[in-house]
Design a protein around this motif. Structure first.
Motif, mmCIF file in Angstrom:
data_model
loop_
_atom_site.group_PDB
_atom_site.id
_atom_site.type_symbol
_atom_site.label_atom_id
_atom_site.label_comp_id
_atom_site.label_asym_id
_atom_site.label_seq_id
_atom_site.Cartn_x
_atom_site.Cartn_y
_atom_site.Cartn_z
ATOM 1 N N HIS A 119 0.839 -1.204 0.000
ATOM 2 C CA HIS A 119 0.000 0.000 0.000
ATOM 3 C C HIS A 119 0.874 1.254 0.000
ATOM 4 C CE1 HIS A 119 -3.666 2.233 1.973
ATOM 5 N NE2 HIS A 119 -3.390 2.665 0.766
ATOM 6 N N SER A 120 1.843 1.272 0.887
ATOM 7 C CA SER A 120 2.725 2.431 1.007
ATOM 8 C C SER A 120 3.587 2.602 -0.241
ATOM 9 C CB SER A 120 3.618 2.261 2.244
ATOM 10 O OG SER A 120 4.360 3.431 2.470
ATOM 11 N N SER A 121 4.073 1.486 -0.775
ATOM 12 C CA SER A 121 4.909 1.527 -1.982
ATOM 13 C C SER A 121 4.110 2.062 -3.178
ATOM 14 C CB SER A 121 5.464 0.140 -2.287
ATOM 15 O OG SER A 121 6.351 0.188 -3.384
ATOM 16 N N LEU A 122 2.867 1.616 -3.316
ATOM 17 C CA LEU A 122 1.998 2.100 -4.397
ATOM 18 C C LEU A 122 1.796 3.610 -4.305
ATOM 19 C CD1 LEU A 122 -0.695 -0.739 -4.336
ATOM 20 C CD2 LEU A 122 0.748 -0.187 -6.308
ATOM 21 N N ARG A 123 1.578 4.100 -3.096
ATOM 22 C CA ARG A 123 1.353 5.538 -2.910
ATOM 23 C C ARG A 123 2.614 6.345 -3.234
ATOM 24 N NH1 ARG A 123 -2.883 7.543 -0.016
ATOM 25 N NH2 ARG A 123 -1.586 8.989 1.202
ATOM 26 N N LYS A 128 -0.491 9.834 -4.273
ATOM 27 C CA LYS A 128 -1.310 9.817 -3.050
ATOM 28 C C LYS A 128 -2.785 9.504 -3.316
ATOM 29 C CE LYS A 128 2.084 11.018 -0.334
ATOM 30 N NZ LYS A 128 2.682 10.044 0.593
ATOM 31 N N HIS A 129 -3.193 9.460 -4.588
ATOM 32 C CA HIS A 129 -4.579 9.097 -4.899
ATOM 33 C C HIS A 129 -4.847 7.621 -4.615
ATOM 34 C CE1 HIS A 129 -2.325 7.830 -8.450
ATOM 35 N NE2 HIS A 129 -3.285 6.960 -8.648
ATOM 36 N N VAL A 130 -3.787 6.826 -4.483
ATOM 37 C CA VAL A 130 -3.937 5.389 -4.230
ATOM 38 C C VAL A 130 -4.427 5.175 -2.800
ATOM 39 C CG1 VAL A 130 -2.717 3.186 -3.944
ATOM 40 C CG2 VAL A 130 -2.202 4.652 -5.906
ATOM 41 N N LEU A 142 -1.446 -12.798 -1.048
ATOM 42 C CA LEU A 142 -2.189 -11.602 -0.670
ATOM 43 C C LEU A 142 -2.807 -11.002 -1.926
ATOM 44 C CD1 LEU A 142 -0.494 -8.641 -1.367
ATOM 45 C CD2 LEU A 142 1.108 -9.862 0.096
ATOM 46 N N ARG A 143 -3.959 -10.408 -1.742
ATOM 47 C CA ARG A 143 -4.670 -9.727 -2.823
ATOM 48 C C ARG A 143 -4.994 -8.325 -2.334
ATOM 49 N NH1 ARG A 143 -10.130 -12.423 -3.950
ATOM 50 N NH2 ARG A 143 -11.020 -10.733 -2.706
ATOM 51 N N PHE A 144 -4.658 -7.317 -3.140
ATOM 52 C CA PHE A 144 -4.826 -5.937 -2.697
ATOM 53 C C PHE A 144 -5.531 -5.124 -3.781
ATOM 54 C CE2 PHE A 144 -3.370 -1.584 -1.798
ATOM 55 C CZ PHE A 144 -3.639 -1.512 -0.441
ATOM 56 N N ASP A 145 -6.690 -4.564 -3.449
ATOM 57 C CA ASP A 145 -7.472 -3.741 -4.377
ATOM 58 C C ASP A 145 -7.292 -2.265 -4.013
ATOM 59 O OD1 ASP A 145 -8.355 -6.187 -5.283
ATOM 60 O OD2 ASP A 145 -10.276 -6.078 -4.216
ATOM 61 N N PHE A 146 -7.114 -1.412 -5.032
ATOM 62 C CA PHE A 146 -6.799 -0.012 -4.748
ATOM 63 C C PHE A 146 -7.291 0.894 -5.876
ATOM 64 C CE2 PHE A 146 -3.420 -2.069 -7.011
ATOM 65 C CZ PHE A 146 -2.974 -1.148 -7.951
ATOM 66 N N SER A 147 -7.409 2.174 -5.557
ATOM 67 C CA SER A 147 -7.882 3.152 -6.536
ATOM 68 C C SER A 147 -6.742 3.553 -7.468
ATOM 69 C CB SER A 147 -8.432 4.382 -5.809
ATOM 70 O OG SER A 147 -7.478 4.859 -4.870
#
Length: 269
Positions: A119-123, A128-130, A142-147
């Protein structure tokens, strides 16, 4: 009384059977071959919530063995242990030793802590919209859904993955604090939109990045003690699941080696 969850500190407990539910009825006892739910006064078993699956394991004493296949929660505070009696019988108010399946718990912890790092790496890489829109954490992956509105180029996927692995390689202790909600958010902790939080929250801080923390989130799940416990992290897929929502799947630890082995075999076929 609500179940006392002691699973952050312990993997085993001496517990009292408070309720038995079998065949959709409250019962006084449960016998060999029966399936049902058991509620204890205290438990080390994590109840499925926040995208993390519940623990499995056993309840036992000198004349009884119950295989816990899954653990869930109702009304937030009552832990339901679903499983089957493998030996003997148990009655209300009997004492049992509740033991979680530690290898499975460790694999889940690796994956859960990795969702925070991802999550932090994506942002940091995408912007920061993630924000997190959903997750699933079990012992396999793990499965991670994000904007995010568009597919992530391979070069950025590599950067995101490398950043997570750098934090793992730092081998820094993971910090857990119980804090006032407002103070935690003011101190920079990420709170999930739409999630309901108590006045007191659990704050998980991981890694160092540019003279500050790498990841700081409100979370009630189980986590590694040190980022080095995760060992390694590998993104295995990305996809679109809805308009403006993307999904990343990844593996950690021993599952990385297994995944790479399978890919090697596929490439040689």
């Amino acid at each position: 009384e609500p179940t006392d969850f002691i699973g952050y500190q312990q993997i085993k407990s001496e517990s009292i059977v408070l309720k038995i539910i079998t065949n959709n009825n409250i019962a006084e006892e449960i016998n060999i071959g029966d399936k049902g739910y058991i509620i204890l006064n205290q438990t080390p078993f994590y109840g499925e919530s926040g995208g993390q699956i519940g623990d499995s394991g056993t309840f036992s004493n000198n004349h009884f063995l119950f295989n816990v296949e899954k653990t869930t929660k109702i009304f937030g505070n009552y832990f339901l242990h679903w499983g089957e009696v493998k030996k003997g019988k148990i009655s209300i108010n009997d004492q049992v030793t509740a033991s979680i399946e530690i290898e499975k718990r460790n694999l889940i912890r690796n994956n859960h802590s990795s969702t925070h790092l991802l999550h932090s790496s994506l942002r940091k890489v995408l912007g920061k919209h993630v924000t997190q829109k959903g997750s699933l954490v079990n012992e396999d992956k793990l499965r991670f859904d994000f904007s995010h509105n568009e597919p992530i180029p391979d070069k950025q996927i590599t950067t995101i993955e490398s950043l997570v692995n750098k934090i793992i390689e730092q081998k820094n202790d993971v910090e857990t604090q119980i804090m006032d909600y407002e103070k935690a958010v003011n101190d920079g902790a990420m709170a999930l939109f739409g999630e309901k939080y108590e006045n007191e929250v659990r704050v998980i801080t991981m890694g160092k990045y540019e003279n500050s923390f790498f990841s700081k989130e409100l979370c009630g799940g189980t986590h590694v003690k040190n980022t080095g416990d995760i060992s390694k992290f590998k993104i295995i897929s990305q996809s679109s699941i809805a308009s403006g929502i993307r999904r990343i799947e990844a593996v950690t630890n021993l599952k990385v080696d297994k995944y790479l082995e399978i890919q090697k075999i596929k490439n040689t076929e």
